[in-house]
Write an enzyme that holds these catalytic residues in place. Structure first.
Site, short mmCIF file in Angstrom:
data_model
loop_
_atom_site.label_atom_id
_atom_site.label_comp_id
_atom_site.label_asym_id
_atom_site.label_seq_id
_atom_site.Cartn_x
_atom_site.Cartn_y
_atom_site.Cartn_z
N LYS A 53 -21.81 46.36 -10.81
CA LYS A 53 -20.70 47.33 -10.72
C LYS A 53 -21.07 48.45 -9.75
CE LYS A 53 -19.19 46.25 -15.38
NZ LYS A 53 -19.43 46.49 -16.80
N GLN A 97 -20.72 50.42 -21.36
CA GLN A 97 -21.11 49.01 -21.27
C GLN A 97 -21.30 48.39 -22.66
OE1 GLN A 97 -21.18 47.09 -18.52
NE2 GLN A 97 -21.70 45.36 -19.83
N ASP A 120 -11.58 50.14 -18.48
CA ASP A 120 -11.98 48.87 -19.09
C ASP A 120 -10.84 48.28 -19.93
OD1 ASP A 120 -14.33 47.47 -18.80
OD2 ASP A 120 -15.49 48.74 -20.16
N1 GUN Z 1 -19.66 43.52 -21.33
C1 GUN Z 1 -19.30 42.34 -20.80
N2 GUN Z 1 -18.21 42.48 -20.02
C2 GUN Z 1 -17.87 43.78 -20.09
C3 GUN Z 1 -16.83 44.57 -19.50
O1 GUN Z 1 -15.97 44.09 -18.76
N3 GUN Z 1 -16.85 45.90 -19.80
C4 GUN Z 1 -17.77 46.46 -20.61
N4 GUN Z 1 -17.69 47.77 -20.86
N5 GUN Z 1 -18.74 45.78 -21.18
C5 GUN Z 1 -18.78 44.44 -20.90
#
Ligand code: GUN
Length: 293
Positions: A53, A97, A120
């Protein structure tokens, strides 16, 4: 017949190019789109997601505010941090996350993020907007899958989509997105309580495998010509690899090549799309708009 290989990197690059232009225009107006990324603990898959990211945000010219916390951080401390980012006008998007340390209440953490910054799309407000067909942030993985299907001109409206897995971050939002009028698919969700998922997958025009089970979808479960979207990112122990594991999706990729009409790469299929859609959501947050599905 051999399946068309869906390359998420190519589709993701097209989206990121548009986001890059939007970012440049915002910067000319003095607005620097900024995403705050909170990582609590050291889960290796999470560290790797956060790194990709960060790279994407840098390439696009967005600000990345990464906050790493020990796995022992208290829920109250994390909630306090989210509250301060909610109040910070320079922060447009907030991502915590997942997975979180075990002592935390997932719903409370996700829903502490202000819905206007919930890029998200995991808060109760965002999930509700998605389910009710209202404007709001759509989670990156389901939104990215829709973009992939469209980019490869795979019809969705009126088709039968079978989703394997009912997680809150993929399966459920995927189903809620596909049944919206804009997409108009017929959706079946299979999960651990489904005695024989093959009965359903054999009828599917599109299979979306998001169960976290390596090699779950085999050739006998797929209708000839169906599209297979593999969301699995399983680390399977492999002594022949430097890292000691290899990444494996939820499908028997090699076995499906001769039967599926389309199949996504793993890695390099859905993964890059999740990141691309996240950056699109950050641009939306900075412009105070919502891109419709
Ligand atoms: N863990 C796996 N995929 C994601 C996601 O798209 N966002 C977040 N915050 N955690 C994740």
């Amino acid at each position: 017949m051999s399946a068309i290989i869906i390359d998420g990197k190519i589709t993701a690059a097209k989206i990121q190019e548009k986001v890059r232009k939007r970012t440049a225009a915002l910067k000319e107006k003095g607005i620097v789109p900024c995403l705050a990324v909170i990582l609590a603990g050291e889960d290796p898959a999470s560290v790797s997601y956060v790194t990709s990211k960060k790279k994407a945000l840098e390439e696009i010219g967005m600000e990345d505010r990464e906050i790493r916390l020990p796995g022992s951080v208290s829920e109250a401390e994390l909630l306090g941090l989210i509250a301060s980012l909610n109040a910070d006008p320079k922060v447009h998007g907030i991502l915590v996350q997942h997975p979180f340390p075990r002592h935390m209440d997932e719903e409370r953490i996700f829903s502490a993020v202000n819905p206007d910054k919930d890029v998200d799309g995991f808060s109760l407000a965002s999930a509700g907007n998605l389910a009710l067909g209202r404007p709001g942030f759509i989670p990156g993985t389901p939104f990215g899958i829709v973009h992939l299907l469209r980019d490869y001109q795979i019809p969705i409206a009126g088709r039968h989509v079978v989703i394997l897995g009912r997680s809150n971050i993929v399966g459920k939002p995927m189903a809620n997105l596909l049944v919206r009028r804009e997409l108009n698919a017929t959706v079946t969700v299979c999960h651990t309580g489904t005695p024989d998922p093959a009965v359903f997958t054999r009828q599917a025009d599109i299979i979306i495998a998001a169960a976290g089970k390596p090699g779950l979808v085999t050739a006998d479960m797929v209708k000839p010509g169906a599209a297979v979207i593999d969301v699995g990112m399983n680390r399977v122990p492999d002594a022949s690899k430097k890292k000691g594991y290899r990444l494996c999706g939820d499908t028997d990729y090699e076995g499906l090549l001769e039967i599926a009409g389309w199949i996504t790469k793993v890695p390099g299929g859905v993964g890059p799309m999740t990141v691309a859609m996240l950056t699109q959501n950050v641009a939306d947050a900075a412009e105070d708009i919502h891109t419709l599905p």
